[in-house]
Write an enzyme that holds these catalytic residues in place. Structure first.
Site, PDB file in Angstrom:
ATOM      1  N   THR A  17      -6.613  -2.406 -26.386  1.00  0.00           N
ATOM      2  CA  THR A  17      -8.002  -1.995 -26.174  1.00  0.00           C
ATOM      3  C   THR A  17      -8.891  -2.365 -27.352  1.00  0.00           C
ATOM      4  OG1 THR A  17      -9.438  -0.050 -25.941  1.00  0.00           O
ATOM      5  CG2 THR A  17      -7.386   0.275 -27.123  1.00  0.00           C
ATOM      6  N   TYR A  41      -6.721   7.745 -28.828  1.00  0.00           N
ATOM      7  CA  TYR A  41      -6.368   6.684 -27.887  1.00  0.00           C
ATOM      8  C   TYR A  41      -6.281   5.332 -28.586  1.00  0.00           C
ATOM      9  CZ  TYR A  41      -7.052   3.245 -24.145  1.00  0.00           C
ATOM     10  OH  TYR A  41      -6.940   2.159 -23.305  1.00  0.00           O
ATOM     11  N   PHE A  69     -12.041  -4.986 -23.387  1.00  0.00           N
ATOM     12  CA  PHE A  69     -13.285  -4.317 -23.713  1.00  0.00           C
ATOM     13  C   PHE A  69     -13.611  -3.363 -22.548  1.00  0.00           C
ATOM     14  CE2 PHE A  69     -12.921  -6.931 -27.194  1.00  0.00           C
ATOM     15  CZ  PHE A  69     -13.879  -6.605 -28.141  1.00  0.00           C
TER      16      PHE A  69
END
Length: 210
Positions: A17, A41, A69
């Site tokens: 991520t 996260y 993204f």
């Protein structure tokens, strides 16, 4: 990862991520930027990246971490995102319920005063996974985005257009830690995966709404 190595898996494509990046610094994020996640996260994804890096460096496995993204879109209505905390389903639920959609911050130095983010269609992400699986000698980290930014207000307006609902945003104060602009530099993805995003914003939004 260790189990994959023991079972003789040849390659791992890890779904990471953009949350591993710092919320400060340059607007366009490069894989070489020093990571500094601001959420549990993002930190958990970064730790997984480090473990995969170690296994790759020790020649135990091949692989890469694809840094997504802002993911939107779906391959069909039954696959649509339903997590009400994410931007698109949250705005959809608010508009359908007759609630003014909330936007955090309207005084950023952008074209309409709201934050800019890089929204990438999940189908382009799927394509990137397949390319990475069949590509040789690729970098350990690769951004997957569009390289183009859309403002939050533009996304909200597109959703309201698809739903046929009036858009009258309820602007809230800025959220702590929100960076003004976050866009992926996708040079590595283009060069190593022959990657190019295919889906425009209105196409992604349309597939996410029943």
């Amino acid at each position: 990862f260790k189990l994959a190595c023991r079972e003789n898996v040849k390659k791992i494509i890890f779904s990471s991520t953009a949350a591993v990046y710092s919320s400060e610094g340059e607007n366009s994020k490069l894989e070489s930027d020093v990571p500094n996640p601001s959420s549990p996260y993002g930190n958990s994804k970064l730790l997984a990246e480090y473990e995969l890096d170690r296994l790759i460096e020790e020649n135990m496995i091949e692989g890469t971490s694809l840094r997504f993204f802002n993911v939107i879109g779906s391959a069909g209505g039954h696959y649509r995102e339903i997590n009400g905390e994410n931007l698109l389903p949250k705005i959809v639920n608010q508009l359908r319920s007759g609630i003014r959609p909330q936007i955090y911050g309207k005084d950023y130095e952008t074209r309409d005063g709201t934050c800019i983010r890089d929204y990438v269609d999940v189908r382009d992400i799927a394509k990137a996974h397949v390319s990475a699986a069949f590509s040789q000698k690729i970098p350990n980290k690769i951004n997957i985005g569009t390289g183009i930014g859309s403002t939050v207000l533009e996304v909200v307006s597109e959703i309201s257009k698809v739903l046929g609902k009036k858009c009258d945003p309820d602007f809230q104060d800025r959220r702590l830690g929100d960076q003004e602009v976050v866009i992926a530099d996708i040079s590595l993805a283009r060069n190593f995966l022959n990657y190019a995003p295919n889906f425009l914003m209105h196409e992604s939004v349309a597939t996410s709404i029943l």
